[in-house]
Design a protein around this motif. Structure first.
Motif, PDB file in Angstrom:
ATOM      1  N   LYS A 178      -1.493 -10.067  -8.052  1.00 32.65           N
ATOM      2  CA  LYS A 178      -1.087 -11.473  -7.900  1.00 32.65           C
ATOM      3  C   LYS A 178       0.104 -11.692  -8.827  1.00 32.65           C
ATOM      4  O   LYS A 178      -0.040 -11.945 -10.016  1.00 32.65           O
ATOM      5  N   ASP A 179       1.282 -11.554  -8.260  1.00 32.50           N
ATOM      6  CA  ASP A 179       2.514 -11.729  -9.032  1.00 32.50           C
ATOM      7  C   ASP A 179       3.202 -13.044  -8.717  1.00 32.50           C
ATOM      8  O   ASP A 179       4.244 -13.341  -9.304  1.00 32.50           O
ATOM      9  N   PHE A 180       2.673 -13.792  -7.769  1.00 27.61           N
ATOM     10  CA  PHE A 180       3.349 -15.012  -7.343  1.00 27.61           C
ATOM     11  C   PHE A 180       2.331 -16.149  -7.283  1.00 27.61           C
ATOM     12  O   PHE A 180       1.165 -15.914  -6.935  1.00 27.61           O
ATOM     13  N   PRO A 181       2.757 -17.338  -7.601  1.00 28.46           N
ATOM     14  CA  PRO A 181       1.813 -18.467  -7.538  1.00 28.46           C
ATOM     15  C   PRO A 181       1.407 -18.795  -6.109  1.00 28.46           C
ATOM     16  O   PRO A 181       0.305 -19.282  -5.875  1.00 28.46           O
ATOM     17  N   ALA A 182       2.297 -18.542  -5.200  1.00 26.93           N
ATOM     18  CA  ALA A 182       1.992 -18.830  -3.791  1.00 26.93           C
ATOM     19  C   ALA A 182       2.935 -18.009  -2.940  1.00 26.93           C
ATOM     20  O   ALA A 182       3.996 -17.566  -3.397  1.00 26.93           O
ATOM     21  N   LEU A 183       2.535 -17.820  -1.724  1.00 25.66           N
ATOM     22  CA  LEU A 183       3.381 -17.096  -0.777  1.00 25.66           C
ATOM     23  C   LEU A 183       3.445 -17.887   0.520  1.00 25.66           C
ATOM     24  O   LEU A 183       2.441 -18.478   0.957  1.00 25.66           O
ATOM     25  N   ALA A 184       4.624 -17.896   1.122  1.00 23.36           N
ATOM     26  CA  ALA A 184       4.808 -18.573   2.407  1.00 23.36           C
ATOM     27  C   ALA A 184       6.010 -17.952   3.085  1.00 23.36           C
ATOM     28  O   ALA A 184       6.868 -17.356   2.439  1.00 23.36           O
ATOM     29  N   GLY A 185       6.064 -18.118   4.392  1.00 23.29           N
ATOM     30  CA  GLY A 185       7.215 -17.611   5.126  1.00 23.29           C
ATOM     31  C   GLY A 185       6.939 -16.272   5.764  1.00 23.29           C
ATOM     32  O   GLY A 185       5.807 -15.968   6.155  1.00 23.29           O
ATOM     33  N   PRO A 186       7.970 -15.430   5.855  1.00 15.98           N
ATOM     34  CA  PRO A 186       7.833 -14.210   6.656  1.00 15.98           C
ATOM     35  C   PRO A 186       7.048 -13.122   5.953  1.00 15.98           C
ATOM     36  O   PRO A 186       6.908 -13.106   4.727  1.00 15.98           O
ATOM     37  N   TYR A 187       6.565 -12.195   6.747  1.00 17.88           N
ATOM     38  CA  TYR A 187       5.933 -10.997   6.216  1.00 17.88           C
ATOM     39  C   TYR A 187       6.231  -9.854   7.165  1.00 17.88           C
ATOM     40  O   TYR A 187       6.364 -10.056   8.375  1.00 17.88           O
ATOM     41  N   ALA A 188       6.397  -8.680   6.590  1.00 20.61           N
ATOM     42  CA  ALA A 188       6.737  -7.508   7.403  1.00 20.61           C
ATOM     43  C   ALA A 188       6.424  -6.261   6.614  1.00 20.61           C
ATOM     44  O   ALA A 188       6.307  -6.286   5.382  1.00 20.61           O
ATOM     45  N   ALA A 189       6.275  -5.167   7.346  1.00 24.69           N
ATOM     46  CA  ALA A 189       6.000  -3.881   6.713  1.00 24.69           C
ATOM     47  C   ALA A 189       6.957  -2.848   7.281  1.00 24.69           C
ATOM     48  O   ALA A 189       7.273  -2.864   8.478  1.00 24.69           O
ATOM     49  N   ALA A 190       7.422  -1.961   6.409  1.00 21.17           N
ATOM     50  CA  ALA A 190       8.365  -0.934   6.823  1.00 21.17           C
ATOM     51  C   ALA A 190       7.676   0.422   6.846  1.00 21.17           C
ATOM     52  O   ALA A 190       6.632   0.633   6.207  1.00 21.17           O
ATOM     53  N   SER A 191       8.286   1.351   7.550  1.00 25.30           N
ATOM     54  CA  SER A 191       7.706   2.697   7.639  1.00 25.30           C
ATOM     55  C   SER A 191       7.702   3.400   6.303  1.00 25.30           C
ATOM     56  O   SER A 191       6.867   4.281   6.060  1.00 25.30           O
TER      57      SER A 191
END
Lengths: 210, 989
Positions: free
Chosen positions: B631-644
């Protein structure tokens, strides 16, 4: 039949004419010599086409062998440009008024009186055709719906034939000379039309003498 | 404090006043607890709980025909399959004590029999064997109505309210038990209140004579306390849930209040629909009038809403043909001839949405027709209204069928970019339905905005590209559908039906199956992508709603919303088609945020779980467990993606394979929406960011720099409360396009969307008349430059302000254009500008340099566009006498009337807008009169102003005096406002 009838009318109308005066009318055909319009694009022959005309005159026997007369001549003659087989015409006419001296080879009263004639006056040339924004051969000259006056010289010869004490027939050949009418037949920019304009006109007429 | 409105609550039904309603109410003067339909006798029996009688109402309606008085409160009634016996259970647990009886009425013999049970009966239903299943407070019993014998099947524990009850209590709240039988009589399902606030849910197999039951804990309460069963018992509705024969919650009504005594439902198996009134609560929503919903029977997708005269309040049954629905209502009974709904006045629009594709450079109005019709073909009144700037409808009211012209004045949208949305409301006095609004979309884009948008109606919540096929999948949540689109034509090729409220998709690693999680179904749908057909869904544990799914080489995981103490990650078994919550996430508790999304790497090596509260988890496929939690961020929002390469992007943070933040991709303005790893860089969309409505940009991952941010034609979708993490960008497998979920539906961006051509360059502006530098307000001009646009010409007047996607402005004002080509634009300057002005051109390749100009009030110039024979470039000076151009062979004559055509004479009276045809009556005269001279001699100007029917063309009508100079080359001069233009003409007599 028709000339005969006309002649009868004239005779009837001049029962008391004297022989010192002559008034008549003539029909004519005009033949003009063209002039060369030269420009960068080449050259063209500019002038007037053959045209019919009519003339009226009023003269006086001044001396035994000399007479003088005023003459008005109308001629319908198209303005014409030709070059390389192409021809452009533009309707036109002319009016000529001049005073002429006639020298007869036979005295007054002779039945046949050959004569030579010379005189001077003015001539108006008129273009009467329909103007358009584009005129073929306009690279040489512009046939224009306008009018212009030119001094006129004329000379010729003819013969008078007295049919009766009151009626004289007359045929003659005249040459009219004016400077070239360069407003009615205007040289295109860059082109030149110079010289004199000669018109040959055989005339045949009848006059009353009184 | 939350503003919560409960539909159908306190009669806040003002909006329904005067509107048509569907259904006939039969008041009974009491509160009905149950009903039974007797088609053989043409009557409906109503258990009038408070009046202690069975009211008999003709099926045709009207009033109560007769009553069967009973000694105790009738809590439930049922008619035997043969129609002979009517069983009545009596609910009385107060003084004087009752013997807990069941009354069996022999309707043929008009004989009653009272069967004493000794324990409080709660509900009764007859099976195909003509015996009645009775639920009592302690057991299930089977009653033979012929002999009156009772057989105990099983023991349970159920409760009802203790009488007396507080005021304003209704039978479903008191008895709290109900049963219903399938159409074939083989299965009976029921509900009752169990001890501890739990719900007893049970089924009875008539043929086997076996009861199965379970206790449920539900939130919200499990109401309305009604059960309906389809024909063969394979699906049944209980309260707000749709279950299959196994008891799996296939779908549930979203936002149900759970009120026991409000609403109902009934399944029409033949038509594949559910008729239901389920009260809902939506924060901030206005109170709704009583509405009957018509929904798809498999996933409860709403088809239509019908206005009711009052609330339904208990059991509903359909007649055998499914033509008439009889339901307990507030007043007693409501009769709804649903089979004849087409004969009822209704109104609806043929289109779901109207899309107006405008352009920042365009003015004027766009018009489309909205078709309003009665689905039954009748003539029904309607009124159309829309509350949006610059939008008008005509006619605003009428009678169906009708075509309503919807006109959008683009000037009202000149300062907006992207797609503005509004609703076109359709109302009717006579119509019984409540038509959905038509969505109005007005797009206003700039020339350099990229990506073509496609209108896809509905709420779109997820996007996936098929890694093995030229397709992509869009999740339409409001209709419970996966929309399948072709990746080359972008046309829809299939529709797949999901559970209720689908939220997320995943494709298995072998690209064979598409998995869809649903927020209102305890299943995940599985679709065979080769056949585009549904297969057996994955069943989750009771109370588990899979919201996000991801596949890896080791496991398929689902992040589930759980109706319980903790939301969990569940492991999916694709072979057994079930899912179980993981006992732990490796060493970590299986307790995730409700707003959790899962995304797997393309290689299948791991799955990232990103939570809105800032926590992150990583499932490692090789280790088959969760190996990282941070947990490095107080909150997360927006895009998410994973790379090879095991890198991840969440929000604006790039994470390494250990989920340690590597870099931060800050965004200048707006909200990030989508992200995708493409080769060695990233692509991100965001919205809104002035001046563009949306931005698509490449991200240099190594330098954390944005590369060539490019405006989009409309904004990408952003997250909302409850779904803050978004997946709205999908590079397609064909590597030709990227698809983005946007306001209107989706937009397609070329793979090389940022490979722009050379920006346009403006060199100089000339008079379109004579090529001079004479420029003035309203003048026709030629703009010379390079890369100005594709060659195209205006089709007529008014002149467009957008041509070939080129858009020209002067001091910000739109410039109408006649033609565009790469090297030149012909246009008309606006009238409203003068002095020092700045010209700018926008094209799809970008904006040009700014060209500064100085415009005097007027600067006349004469067209050189005349032609005669082989002559061209003639000055447009016309002799009125012959209507031909003045030339050497058609010279000006003294006394001639001339018409001189030109431009640049400046403003006029009356004023005329640039680009529009000048009027003929009155003529538009130049405000500054020009002076015209021929060889120094003034011409008499009769008129100087705009030529009627033309844009930017002026004419001067003048006469030549008789004393004008003659000549082959006479100057003709026009002077105005200190400016002049001269040309030479031949003048003759």
């Amino acid at each position: 039949m028709r000339p005969t009838l006309l002649l009868s009318v004239l005779l009837a109308a001049s029962p008391a004419a004297a022989q010192h005066w002559e008034a008549g009318a003539a029909a004519a055909v005009g033949f003009s010599s063209g002039r060369t319009a030269a420009g960068a694009a080449g050259q063209a022959d500019a002038g007037f086409a053959r045209g019919l005309g009519a003339s009226a005159y009023f003269g006086q026997n001044l001396y035994r062998y000399f007479s003088g007369e005023f003459r008005y001549t109308f001629q319908r003659s198209d303005l014409r440009l030709t070059s390389g087989g192409a021809e452009v015409r533009f309707r036109g006419l002319s009016h000529a008024v001049h005073y002429d001296w006639l020298v007869h080879s036979r005295p007054a009263g002779a039945r046949v009186r050959p004569f030579a004639v010379a005189g001077a006056g003015v001539k108006q040339y008129r273009g009467t055709g329909r103007e358009s924004a584009w005129q073929p051969l306009s690279q040489f000259a512009l046939l224009t719906r306008t009018r212009e006056w030119k001094p006129l010289l004329n000379a010729g010869a003819g013969v008078k034939l007295a049919a009766s004490p009151r009626v004289t027939f007359r045929v003659e050949l005249r040459s009219y000379v004016t400077s070239f009418p360069d407003k009615v037949i205007a040289p295109a920019p860059g082109a030149k039309i110079g010289g004199w304009l000669h018109t040959w006109a055989p005339l045949a007429g009848v006059s009353a003498t009184f | 404090m939350k503003l919560v409105s409960i539909s159908a609550g306190l009669c806040l039904w003002a909006v329904a006043a005067g509107a048509g309603t569907f259904g006939t109410v039969v008041p009974i003067g009491g509160h009905a607890a149950d009903l039974a339909l007797d088609e053989r006798r043409g009557v409906v029996y109503l258990a009038n709980f408070t009046a202690q009688r069975i009211d008999v109402v003709p099926v045709a309606g009207g009033a109560v025909q007769s009553s069967i008085n009973v000694t105790w409160q009738p809590g439930s009634i049922a008619l035997s399959r043969d129609g002979r016996y009517l069983a009545v259970t009596h609910f009385w647990n107060f003084e004087p004590p009752a013997p807990n009886p069941v009354t069996v009425v022999d309707l043929d013999g008009n004989v009653r029999r009272t069967v004493v049970l000794g324990v409080l009966p709660l509900a009764v239903a007859f099976g195909a064997d003509n015996r009645a299943l009775i639920l009592t407070a302690k057991d299930f019993r089977l009653l033979d109505p012929v002999s009156g014998t009772v057989q105990i099947l099983d023991t349970i524990e159920a409760v009802g309210k203790k009488l007396p009850v507080p005021l304003v209590s209704f039978p479903p709240q008191i008895v709290q038990a109900t049963m219903a039988v399938s159409g074939d009589g083989q299965v009976i399902y029921g509900l009752a209140e169990a001890a501890g606030g739990r719900v007893l849910q049970f089924g009875y197999d008539v043929a086997a004579g076996q009861v199965s039951a379970r206790n449920l804990t539900t939130v919200p309460p499990f109401g309305p306390r009604v059960v309906s069963v389809n024909h063969d018992g394979s699906a049944w509705l209980a309260a707000w849930g749709l279950f299959d024969a196994r008891g799996v919650l296939m779908a549930q009504f979203r936002n149900a209040t759970g009120a026991y005594a409000l609403g109902t439902h009934a399944i029409d198996s033949a038509r594949g629909v559910v008729y239901a009134q389920i009260p809902t609560q939506v924060e901030g929503a206005a109170a709704a009038p009583p509405l009957l919903g018509i929904l798809d029977a498999d996933n409860l997708a709403l088809r239509e809403r019908i206005r009711l005269p009052e609330n339904l309040a208990g059991k509903a049954v359909l007649d055998s043909k499914g033509d008439v629905l009889y339901a307990v209502s507030d007043s007693g009974l409501m009769i709804l001839p649903v089979g004849a709904l087409d004969k009822q006045p209704r109104v609806a629009a043929r289109q779901e949405a109207l899309v107006f594709r405008g352009n920042f450079c365009e003015r004027g109005a766009l018009t489309q027709e909205l078709e309003v019709a009665d689905p039954g073909g009748g003539r029904t009144d309607f009124r159309v209204s829309v509350s949006a700037p610059g939008v008008t409808v005509s006619p605003a009211s009428g009678v169906t069928p009708a075509r309503v012209r919807v006109t959008v004045d683009l000037i009202a949208y000149q300062n907006r970019r992207g797609t503005a949305t509004a609703d076109i409301e359709i109302r009717s006095v006579a119509a019984v339905n409540l038509p959905p609004p038509v969505r109005l979309l007005v797009n206003n884009r700039e020339p350099d905005h990229r990506c073509a948008f496609y209108n896809v109606h509905g709420k779109l919540v997820d996007l996936l590209a098929d890694p093995a096929r030229d397709r992509f999948y869009v999740l339409r949540q409001d209709k419970n559908q996966v929309l399948v689109f072709d990746g080359s034509t972008f046309s829809q090729i299939a529709t797949l039906r999901t559970g209720n409220t689908p939220t997320g998709m995943a494709i298995t690693l072998d690209a064979a199956y598409l998995l869809v999680g649903n927020d209102d179904s305890q299943i995940a749908n599985v679709f065979d992508l080769n056949r585009l057909q549904p297969t057996e869904p994955i069943v989750f544990q009771p109370g588990h709603y899979p919201r996000s799914i991801a596949a890896s080489g080791g496991a398929i995981l689902a992040a589930s919303r759980v109706a319980g103490p903790a939301h969990t990650i569940d492991r999916v078994n694709l072979y057994t088609r079930n899912a179980l919550p993981l006992p732990s996430l490796g060493i970590y508790d299986n307790n995730i945020n409700i707003n959790t999304v899962l995304v797997g790497t393309p290689s299948g090596s791991s799955i990232l779980a990103a939570m809105a509260d800032g926590r992150l988890l990583l499932y490692n496929a090789s280790a088959d467990t969760f190996t990282i939690s941070r947990k490095d961020f107080p909150a997360l929002a927006g895009p998410y993606a994973a790379a090879s390469n095991e890198q991840f992007l969440v929000d604006k943070y790039l994470l390494n394979p250990s989920l340690v933040p590597l870099r931060q991709f800050d965004i200048d303005a707006g909200t990030a929406s989508g992200f995708a790893f493409v080769d060695q860089y990233g692509v991100r969309t965001s919205a809104p960011s002035a001046p563009a409505p949306g931005v698509i940009e490449r991200i240099d991952i190594e330098r954390a720099q944005s590369v060539r941010p490019t405006g989009m034609s409309e904004a990408p979708l952003v997250g909302e409360t409850g779904a803050v993490l978004t997946r709205t960008l999908a590079p397609l497998a064909n590597r030709r396009s990227m698809v983005v979920l946007t306001t209107s539906g989706f937009s397609v961006c070329p793979w090389n969307y940022d490979e722009a051509g050379p920006a346009p360059r403006l060199a100089r502006v000339l008079s379109a008349a004579d090529g001079s530098g004479a420029l003035a307000p309203g003048a026709l001009v030629r703009i010379v430059g390079a890369d100005l646009g594709a060659a195209v010409a205006a089709q007529g007047l008014p002149l467009p302000t957008a041509l070939a996607e080129s858009c020209l402005t002067v001091n910000g004002r739109l410039v109408p254009m006649l033609a565009v080509s790469s090297g030149e634009i012909k246009a008309q300057l606006p009238f409203e500008i003068a002095g020092n002005v700045a010209m700018l051109l926008r094209t799809p390749s970008g904006a040009s340099n700014t060209l500064n100009l100085t415009l005097p009030a007027a600067a006349p110039s004469v067209f050189r566009s005349g032609a005669a024979g082989p002559l061209t470039g003639l000055a447009t000076v016309i002799r009125a006498s012959n209507g031909e151009f003045v030339t050497l062979s058609n010279p000006v004559h003294r006394g001639d009337a001339l018409v001189i055509y030109g431009t640049g004479l400046g403003r006029t009276d009356p004023a005329v807008e640039a680009g529009l045809a000048a009027p003929a009556d009155p003529l538009a005269s130049a405000l500054i009169p020009p002076q015209v001279e021929l060889g120094g001699v003034a011409l008499h100007v009769l008129f100087a102003g705009l030529t009627p029917g033309h844009a930017g063309v002026y004419q001067i009508n003048a006469t030549v005096p008789g004393w004008a100079p003659l000549g082959m080359s006479v100057p003709l001069t026009i002077r105005q406002a200190g400016q002049s233009t001269t040309l030479e003409v031949r003048v003759v007599e």
